[in-house]
Write a protein that holds these residues in place. Structure first.
Motif, PDB file in Angstrom:
ATOM      1  N   UNK A   1       0.811  -1.027   0.048  1.00 41.18           N
ATOM      2  CA  UNK A   1      -0.124   0.022  -0.235  1.00 41.18           C
ATOM      3  C   UNK A   1       0.766   1.196   0.283  1.00 41.18           C
ATOM      4  N   UNK A   2       1.794   1.994   0.881  1.00 38.34           N
ATOM      5  CA  UNK A   2       2.824   2.519   0.857  1.00 38.34           C
ATOM      6  C   UNK A   2       3.049   2.665  -0.511  1.00 38.34           C
ATOM      7  N   UNK A   3       3.865   1.781  -1.329  1.00 34.09           N
ATOM      8  CA  UNK A   3       4.323   1.608  -2.371  1.00 34.09           C
ATOM      9  C   UNK A   3       3.328   2.394  -3.472  1.00 34.09           C
ATOM     10  N   UNK A   4       1.971   2.010  -3.287  1.00 33.14           N
ATOM     11  CA  UNK A   4       1.313   2.996  -3.932  1.00 33.14           C
ATOM     12  C   UNK A   4       0.783   3.879  -3.465  1.00 33.14           C
ATOM     13  N   UNK A   5       0.889   4.297  -1.898  1.00 33.37           N
ATOM     14  CA  UNK A   5       0.302   5.824  -1.803  1.00 33.37           C
ATOM     15  C   UNK A   5       1.439   6.545  -2.141  1.00 33.37           C
ATOM     16  N   UNK A   6       3.351   5.924  -2.192  1.00 36.20           N
ATOM     17  CA  UNK A   6       4.343   6.936  -2.082  1.00 36.20           C
ATOM     18  C   UNK A   6       4.824   7.321  -3.815  1.00 36.20           C
TER      19      UNK A   6
ATOM     20  N   UNK B   1       2.707   6.566   3.816  1.00 33.92           N
ATOM     21  CA  UNK B   1       3.149   6.009   3.821  1.00 33.92           C
ATOM     22  C   UNK B   1       4.860   6.139   4.147  1.00 33.92           C
ATOM     23  N   UNK B   2       5.442   7.415   4.220  1.00 31.54           N
ATOM     24  CA  UNK B   2       6.305   7.132   5.327  1.00 31.54           C
ATOM     25  C   UNK B   2       5.991   6.864   6.557  1.00 31.54           C
ATOM     26  N   UNK B   3       4.856   7.469   7.056  1.00 34.45           N
ATOM     27  CA  UNK B   3       4.888   6.304   7.938  1.00 34.45           C
ATOM     28  C   UNK B   3       4.731   5.196   8.577  1.00 34.45           C
TER      29      UNK B   3
ATOM     30  N   UNK C   1      11.589  -1.863  11.821  1.00 38.00           N
ATOM     31  CA  UNK C   1      12.948  -1.354  12.464  1.00 38.00           C
ATOM     32  C   UNK C   1      14.226  -1.568  10.834  1.00 38.00           C
ATOM     33  N   UNK C   2      13.029  -3.247  10.122  1.00 41.71           N
ATOM     34  CA  UNK C   2      14.106  -3.131   8.506  1.00 41.71           C
ATOM     35  C   UNK C   2      13.476  -3.508   7.918  1.00 41.71           C
ATOM     36  N   UNK C   3      13.282  -2.698   6.623  1.00 47.47           N
ATOM     37  CA  UNK C   3      13.030  -3.043   5.555  1.00 47.47           C
ATOM     38  C   UNK C   3      13.340  -4.650   4.981  1.00 47.47           C
ATOM     39  N   UNK C   4      12.041  -4.888   3.634  1.00 48.48           N
ATOM     40  CA  UNK C   4      12.719  -6.403   3.146  1.00 48.48           C
ATOM     41  C   UNK C   4      13.425  -5.392   1.715  1.00 48.48           C
ATOM     42  N   UNK C   5      14.040  -5.784   1.237  1.00 48.28           N
ATOM     43  CA  UNK C   5      15.002  -6.018   0.388  1.00 48.28           C
ATOM     44  C   UNK C   5      14.055  -5.975  -0.914  1.00 48.28           C
ATOM     45  N   UNK C   6      14.271  -4.861  -1.893  1.00 44.22           N
ATOM     46  CA  UNK C   6      12.945  -5.072  -2.975  1.00 44.22           C
ATOM     47  C   UNK C   6      13.522  -4.827  -3.718  1.00 44.22           C
ATOM     48  N   UNK C   7      14.069  -5.460  -5.591  1.00 48.94           N
ATOM     49  CA  UNK C   7      14.296  -5.047  -6.612  1.00 48.94           C
ATOM     50  C   UNK C   7      13.733  -4.889  -7.788  1.00 48.94           C
TER      51      UNK C   7
ATOM     52  N   UNK D   1      13.204   8.621  -0.780  1.00 49.65           N
ATOM     53  CA  UNK D   1      12.300   9.900   0.143  1.00 49.65           C
ATOM     54  C   UNK D   1      12.044   9.689   0.745  1.00 49.65           C
ATOM     55  N   UNK D   2      11.136   8.274   0.810  1.00 48.35           N
ATOM     56  CA  UNK D   2      10.081   8.032   2.103  1.00 48.35           C
ATOM     57  C   UNK D   2      10.798   7.341   3.084  1.00 48.35           C
ATOM     58  N   UNK D   3      12.541   6.938   3.035  1.00 47.29           N
ATOM     59  CA  UNK D   3      12.826   6.235   3.036  1.00 47.29           C
ATOM     60  C   UNK D   3      12.955   4.892   3.703  1.00 47.29           C
ATOM     61  N   UNK D   4      13.048   4.351   1.986  1.00 41.13           N
ATOM     62  CA  UNK D   4      13.030   2.658   1.778  1.00 41.13           C
ATOM     63  C   UNK D   4      13.514   2.897   0.329  1.00 41.13           C
ATOM     64  N   UNK D   5      14.671   2.387  -0.044  1.00 36.61           N
ATOM     65  CA  UNK D   5      15.941   2.568  -0.829  1.00 36.61           C
ATOM     66  C   UNK D   5      15.662   1.027  -1.210  1.00 36.61           C
TER      67      UNK D   5
END
Length: 517
Positions: free
Chosen positions: A304-309, A351-353, A359-365, A385-389
């Motif tokens: 959902x956050x990817x969609x909203x971001x 999305x940022x919230x 604590x740890x975001x999954x790696x995503x390619x 920009x929302x904190x997920x690389x």
């Protein structure tokens, strides 16, 4: 090719009696252009045209050429409604499985009269494993076919298929002359234009069909044009310059090599091109979206956050010069009546919230091909920009096709161009019974509630209840954040202001029957 040329020049003595030698020279590409070329419509096809056999009409270049030469029992108008073509009318049995078609009286380009045996031959040929047509699936639900009489044809289906008539409008189902042996290079259809000469790798030339059955509202015979000339310039920039110099009558697509020169960020013609040109745009049934592999189990709130971001409106303006409709809905594109704004709205703070809560975001390619690198990097930048690389991996098209089929990709860009104008064609992408490699469900999405909705839809006839359920199914997918719709494509064409009457529909058809210069 000699046989084709003789046949084309014999039809009614047409070009001998109606056209000057100068126009004939222009059409065949021999000799100088002359002032009466206003009768000839010219466009470029950079991919070339590999065949005129409708059984292999799977790409745009072939489909457009086939649509000039051949017709099916039915066709789609500019509003995607099913209208009569070679069938004057038809009726359906009470169990919704039987269709009886009554044929109009018309002739093939060879001069033969169309008969029901030609329809039977064409459909059997489409199903023939020896022909190996990529469109054979269109008739996979046919149980039997029969010639009732010379002007009547009957089809019995294994089960009711509400989209069957729409599928019959596909170029695959065009009716070919059963007495012609070579449908690829010496075709004989009933369409508005007939093949005159094919300079392979250079140009394809068609002449007006003088016996074409259709007339306009004033009883004037169609088409208005005397000929059609299709060039095969592979370089899009060169083709653009040829258009500006008056040698083509249409820009059928906007290549990155010249879109900035032609369009501003709002998707309108730049001022210097407005005086002499006209831009036409309409919805195209193509959804561009990002696919999650459901077997990787990325949490729903992160989907959902990817969609909203993602700011889709800015993405279309900055990267595509305003070409495309930002995807505020689901998988069903704008251009279909079942489209609704059921998508996830742009909400970067929300999305940022969610992202900061991990604590740890999954790696995503995110995997893509080179043509869509900029779109995927836009998504990458938005999430960063929302904190997920996340990473973006650009691979060859063949690699992406192979790996999405095997299920080895966790997150990738995809698109789906409708085969026929029905929302069910999009919803099947998430039906568990269509999972790749046995179907187009490359996301491997499985949800019993969605499956039950889809199966209801598949069993219902076309109507209000079916449409309502399709909207409900689309909304269900977006509530589950099963995909990330990016945009719905558009048909954009640029014409000189002296050209009119070229029409299309949401499947990007090229209808030149009423084209004028």
């Amino acid at each position: 090719m000699r046989k084709t040329n003789r046949r084309a020049s014999r039809v009614g003595g047409f070009f001998i009696s109606m056209l000057s030698v100068g126009l004939l020279m222009l059409l065949t590409g021999c000799g100088p252009e002359v002032h009466n070329d206003k009768l000839v419509f010219r466009y470029n096809e950079p991919a070339g045209i590999p065949t005129l056999d409708p059984a292999f009409a799977k790409d745009k270049s072939t489909i457009w050429a086939v649509q000039q030469v051949f017709e099916g029992l039915v066709s789609l108008d500019a509003s995607n409604r099913i209208v009569p073509a070679l069938a004057l009318n038809w009726s359906q049995s009470e169990d919704l499985k039987g269709y009886t078609f009554h044929l109009r009286e018309t002739k093939f380009h060879t001069g033969r009269t169309l008969e029901a045996k030609d329809v039977l031959f064409s459909f059997r040929r489409l199903l023939d494993p020896a022909v190996a047509s990529p469109g054979s699936w269109v008739l996979s639900d046919v149980d039997s076919m029969a010639v009732v009489d010379e002007r009547t044809f009957y089809i019995e289906l294994k089960r009711p298929v509400p989209t069957f008539l729409s599928m019959l409008a596909m170029p695959y189902c065009s009716v070919v002359d059963s007495e012609v042996l070579d449908h690829a290079t010496q075709p004989s259809g009933t369409g508005p234009f007939l093949l005159h000469r094919w300079h392979f790798g250079e140009k394809l030339v068609m002449h007006r069909n003088p016996t074409y059955w259709q007339k306009d509202s004033s009883a004037v015979a169609l088409p208005y044009l005397d000929g059609l000339s299709i060039s095969f310039l592979p370089d899009q920039q060169s083709a653009f310059l040829e258009y500006l110099n008056g040698r083509f009558d249409m820009l059928p697509n906007l290549d990155p090599s010249f879109k900035d020169e032609l369009l501003n960020e709002e998707g309108s013609l730049r001022q210097k091109h407005e005086v002499a040109n006209r831009l036409e745009r309409s919805p195209f049934l193509n959804t561009e979206y990002l696919v999650f592999n459901a077997e990787n189990e990325l949490p729903q709130d992160l989907r959902w956050a990817i969609n909203a971001g993602v700011d889709r409106k800015t993405m279309i303006s900055k990267l595509r010069n305003g070409v495309g409709i930002p995807a505020f809905g689901g998988i069903i594109p704008a251009g279909l009546p079942e489209y609704s704004a059921c998508g996830v709205p742009y909400a970067p703070d929300s999305a940022r919230k969610i992202i900061e809560g991990y604590v740890e975001l999954p790696e995503l390619e995110l995997v893509t091909v080179a043509n869509y690198r900029d779109l995927c990097e836009f998504v990458q930048g938005a999430l960063s920009s929302l904190g997920w690389s996340i990473a973006v991996n650009v691979v060859p098209s063949a690699t992406l096709r192979a790996e999405k089929g095997t299920g080895s990709l966790a997150f990738f860009r995809a698109s789906w161009i409708a085969d026929y104008p029905d929302a069910e064609n999009y919803l099947m992408l998430f039906y568990s019974g269509m999972q790749a490699p046995h179907g187009p469900n490359y996301s491997r999405y499985t949800n019993p509630q969605f499956d039950a909705l889809y199966e209801q839809i598949a069993a219902l006839p076309v109507g209000e209840q079916r449409s309502r359920l399709m909207m409900e199914a689309d909304s269900f997918l977006m509530k589950d954040a099963a995909l990330v719709p990016l945009f719905y494509d558009e048909v954009l064409r640029v014409f000189p202001k002296n050209v009119s009457g070229v029409s299309t529909n949401a499947l990007n058809a090229l209808d030149l029957r009423r084209a004028r210069k």
